[in-house]
Write an enzyme that holds these catalytic residues in place. Sequence first.
Site, PDB file in Angstrom:
ATOM      1  N   SER A 112       0.853  -1.184   0.000  1.00 31.43           N
ATOM      2  CA  SER A 112       0.000   0.000   0.000  1.00 31.43           C
ATOM      3  C   SER A 112       0.890   1.235   0.000  1.00 31.43           C
ATOM      4  CB  SER A 112      -0.916  -0.017   1.209  1.00 31.43           C
ATOM      5  OG  SER A 112      -0.141  -0.251   2.343  1.00 31.43           O
ATOM      6  N   GLU A 166      -0.692  11.035 -10.463  1.00 38.05           N
ATOM      7  CA  GLU A 166      -1.885  10.319 -10.955  1.00 38.05           C
ATOM      8  C   GLU A 166      -3.056  10.585 -10.013  1.00 38.05           C
ATOM      9  OE1 GLU A 166      -0.817   6.186 -10.632  1.00 38.05           O
ATOM     10  OE2 GLU A 166       1.071   6.467 -11.718  1.00 38.05           O
ATOM     11  N   LYS A 193      -5.833   9.403  -7.468  1.00 35.20           N
ATOM     12  CA  LYS A 193      -5.896   8.196  -6.624  1.00 35.20           C
ATOM     13  C   LYS A 193      -7.324   7.674  -6.629  1.00 35.20           C
ATOM     14  CE  LYS A 193      -4.669   6.220  -2.215  1.00 35.20           C
ATOM     15  NZ  LYS A 193      -5.902   5.465  -2.121  1.00 35.20           N
ATOM     16  N   ARG A 247      -6.288  -7.478  -3.671  1.00 38.33           N
ATOM     17  CA  ARG A 247      -5.034  -7.229  -2.959  1.00 38.33           C
ATOM     18  C   ARG A 247      -4.956  -8.068  -1.685  1.00 38.33           C
ATOM     19  NH1 ARG A 247      -1.687  -3.758   0.233  1.00 38.33           N
ATOM     20  NH2 ARG A 247      -3.310  -3.492   1.783  1.00 38.33           N
ATOM     21  N   CYS A 278     -46.271  21.516  13.750  1.00 37.97           N
ATOM     22  CA  CYS A 278     -45.171  22.210  13.064  1.00 37.97           C
ATOM     23  C   CYS A 278     -44.361  23.021  14.074  1.00 37.97           C
ATOM     24  CB  CYS A 278     -45.757  23.128  11.992  1.00 37.97           C
ATOM     25  SG  CYS A 278     -44.551  24.227  11.256  1.00 37.97           S
ATOM     26  N   CYS A 322     -45.174  26.955  13.142  1.00 40.60           N
ATOM     27  CA  CYS A 322     -46.482  27.617  13.295  1.00 40.60           C
ATOM     28  C   CYS A 322     -47.473  26.802  14.130  1.00 40.60           C
ATOM     29  CB  CYS A 322     -47.075  27.916  11.918  1.00 40.60           C
ATOM     30  SG  CYS A 322     -47.736  26.462  11.088  1.00 40.60           S
ATOM     31  N   CYS A 329     -46.326  20.208   7.133  1.00 38.90           N
ATOM     32  CA  CYS A 329     -47.098  21.119   7.959  1.00 38.90           C
ATOM     33  C   CYS A 329     -48.341  21.492   7.151  1.00 38.90           C
ATOM     34  CB  CYS A 329     -46.247  22.353   8.235  1.00 38.90           C
ATOM     35  SG  CYS A 329     -47.214  23.783   8.720  1.00 38.90           S
TER      36      CYS A 329
HETATM   37  C1  9MJ Z   1      -4.684   4.396  -7.009  1.00 32.91           C
HETATM   38  N1  9MJ Z   1      -5.386   3.862  -6.003  1.00 32.91           N
HETATM   39  O1  9MJ Z   1      -5.220   5.104  -7.834  1.00 32.91           O
HETATM   40  C2  9MJ Z   1      -1.392   3.203  -6.729  1.00 32.91           C
HETATM   41  N2  9MJ Z   1      -3.282   4.101  -7.091  1.00 32.91           N
HETATM   42  O2  9MJ Z   1       0.853   2.329  -6.608  1.00 32.91           O
HETATM   43  C3  9MJ Z   1      -2.401   4.610  -7.985  1.00 32.91           C
HETATM   44  N3  9MJ Z   1      -2.637   3.238  -6.308  1.00 32.91           N
HETATM   45  C4  9MJ Z   1      -0.372   2.363  -6.150  1.00 32.91           C
HETATM   46  N4  9MJ Z   1      -1.206   4.043  -7.752  1.00 32.91           N
HETATM   47  C5  9MJ Z   1       1.535   1.455  -5.854  1.00 32.91           C
HETATM   48  N5  9MJ Z   1      -2.699   5.522  -8.937  1.00 32.91           N
HETATM   49  C6  9MJ Z   1       0.722   0.924  -4.921  1.00 32.91           C
HETATM   50  C7  9MJ Z   1      -0.530   1.504  -5.104  1.00 32.91           C
END
Ligand code: 9MJ
Length: 682
Positions: free
Chosen positions: A86, A117, A119, A140, A413, A416, A431
Amino acid sequence: MMCAEIDSIKQQIQNLRAEIERHNYQYYTLDAPLIPDAEYDKLFVSLQHLERAYPQFLTEDSPTQRVGATPLKEFTQIKHAIAMLSLNNAFSDSDVEAFDRRVKEALLKDSIEYVAEPKFDGIAVSLRYENGILRTGATRGDGEVGEDITLNLKTIRTIPIVLPQKNYPPLLEVRGEVLMLKADFLALNERQARKGEKIFANPRNAAAGSLRQLDSKITASRQLTFFAYGVGECVDTALPTSTQHSVLNYLLSLGFPVAQEVKVVAGMKGLLSYYQSIGQQRENLPYDIDGVVYKVNALRDQEQLGFVSRAPRFAIAHKFPAQEALTQVLDISVQVGRTGALTPVARLQPVFVGGVTLTNATLHNLDEIIRKDVRVGDTVVVRRAGDVIPEVASVIMEKRPQNALIFQMPPHCPICHSHVVRLIDEAVFRCTGGLFCLAQRKQAILHFSSRRAMNIEGLGEKLVDQMVDQAIVRTPADLYRLGLAALVNLERMAQKSAGNILQAIEKSKQTTLARFIYALGIRNVGETTAKDLAKYLGNLDRLIAIDEIHLQQIPDIGPVVAQSIINFFAESHNREVIEQLRASGVHWAEHEGKLLHADSILPLSGKTFVLTGTLATMSREQAKEKIETLGAKVSNSVSKKTDYVIVGSDPGSKHDKAVSLGVAILNEDELMILLNKVQSVS
Ligand code: 9MJ
């Protein structure tokens, strides 16, 4: 069959598969279909036929296998060849600064190039391709071991089942996120609600719930999508070794969707401006994100930085401020809206969510409170998303105190003190003090003076706002007590226009009964109903005094409208305002009214009939007339409130519905017996 023929069929099947996957990619990933849906369906059906006729050629990688397979008993486990780690989180600019500093120090560089990027807020998965064919797909899990959800992942159209022929690697593990687009999520919840099934709290829950199904047909019926962001295990000479960005481009070239928002940026400045820019676009993106991810772009640098306690040192997730938080419900009160709807609101122990302090969150309506079982004293999850009103999302049941209090809708109410009612088929309580209630004042006065109601020219929204805010006008009756002095004190109100308004008010005193009834703003009483009421009853006092059963003898007035009318006039505050209006000189012509039976109750008054199928001795129209003459209503649809369903030959689904609801069913003979009987009694 000749060997050559068999070979040709095999080739045909392979060609069809390649073509279908090409169209899948065009349609689902690029959003740019090349052929109409019907043409695509034809290809698909041809392939299905061939595979059925020659099952020896059916393979797991066929696009026909995307529709879901036989349900599993349980998921088996899959050990990841390379752990799925993670990311560490950054919650502030200074967290990001510290990350950038660590990276610079470790690499002995002044400035670092990153790939930034979005997330995704979805479910991380790994897809293993052996010789270009998707073999296994896994969640995962704990990072080391995940669940085998191959069949489910195969139903997702943006995941290639076969990599393009050109230069697929012998082994490639693609990592990314499965998610549900916001639009698909809303459509799914609508479908679920229609079917009376589970409503998902957010796109992430919907995606997770759809992906973790033992029956992949359920997954196939949900619109899931996938975005790739990295590579796990790989035996591939073609895989770029220079930068993260080139890896993403490579994945794109193999047919994987990659976020369009990916960008190469430099240094802290680049990171933070990307964060801000994505934050601004967030509401308009087609998917939910909970932050952005920064990764050192040079792969050699990534390797050098390595990992620390289960997370890469070369990447960090910069999270947006939390949109959900835990807090306690101190009280539940109700707010009265402009239309009189009562909305229960949770008064919260103040809590900081997504950059603001929340002290209130909506509970929507009583049904929602019951569904979520929210009580005073509960610890709850509150959520805010973009511009929408913060809401109580769920209750943490383990934290419920013993003395938690169940909420009850107040009978009066809070503004009122008029009665609170819940109309048939409505989720909200309202009401009934429409003309009198302060919360509904502006709305009531604007409606009252509108063109099709009392037609007071020049009395627009801005003026009504001012009059109400300065307490010059509290109810429509106050309009007729206005003098020049009060009006000229208002903003942008010259002597002349004030005079015009007073003249228009004076002129409106002479009106019609239909207009006056419409002007009262009774819920569910529009212009047509107001006209009907005027036509059938002829005078206002009769309308004020009439009961629900007699009201329903007027054509097109059913139980819902009747109940609204009764509730409105039952409220003494409303009757007082009407008296004041009449005393001020508002008047109209009255007459006898067409409702001849208004003073006598007919034998079938209050009953509802539904007719279905063909009758032998009369037309449906004739039967309807007979039934209505005896005071009953004839409706088109069967509900719990239907008293009788009359069934002729070849009845439709109304008959089945009557059976399932336990409504009394009569044939034609039985109907005649009933009609004769009640007629002879009356
Ligand atoms: C998501 N959730 O968009 C990773 N992630 O890279 C992006 N997660 C990630 N990269 C390495 N854009 C572990 C997780």
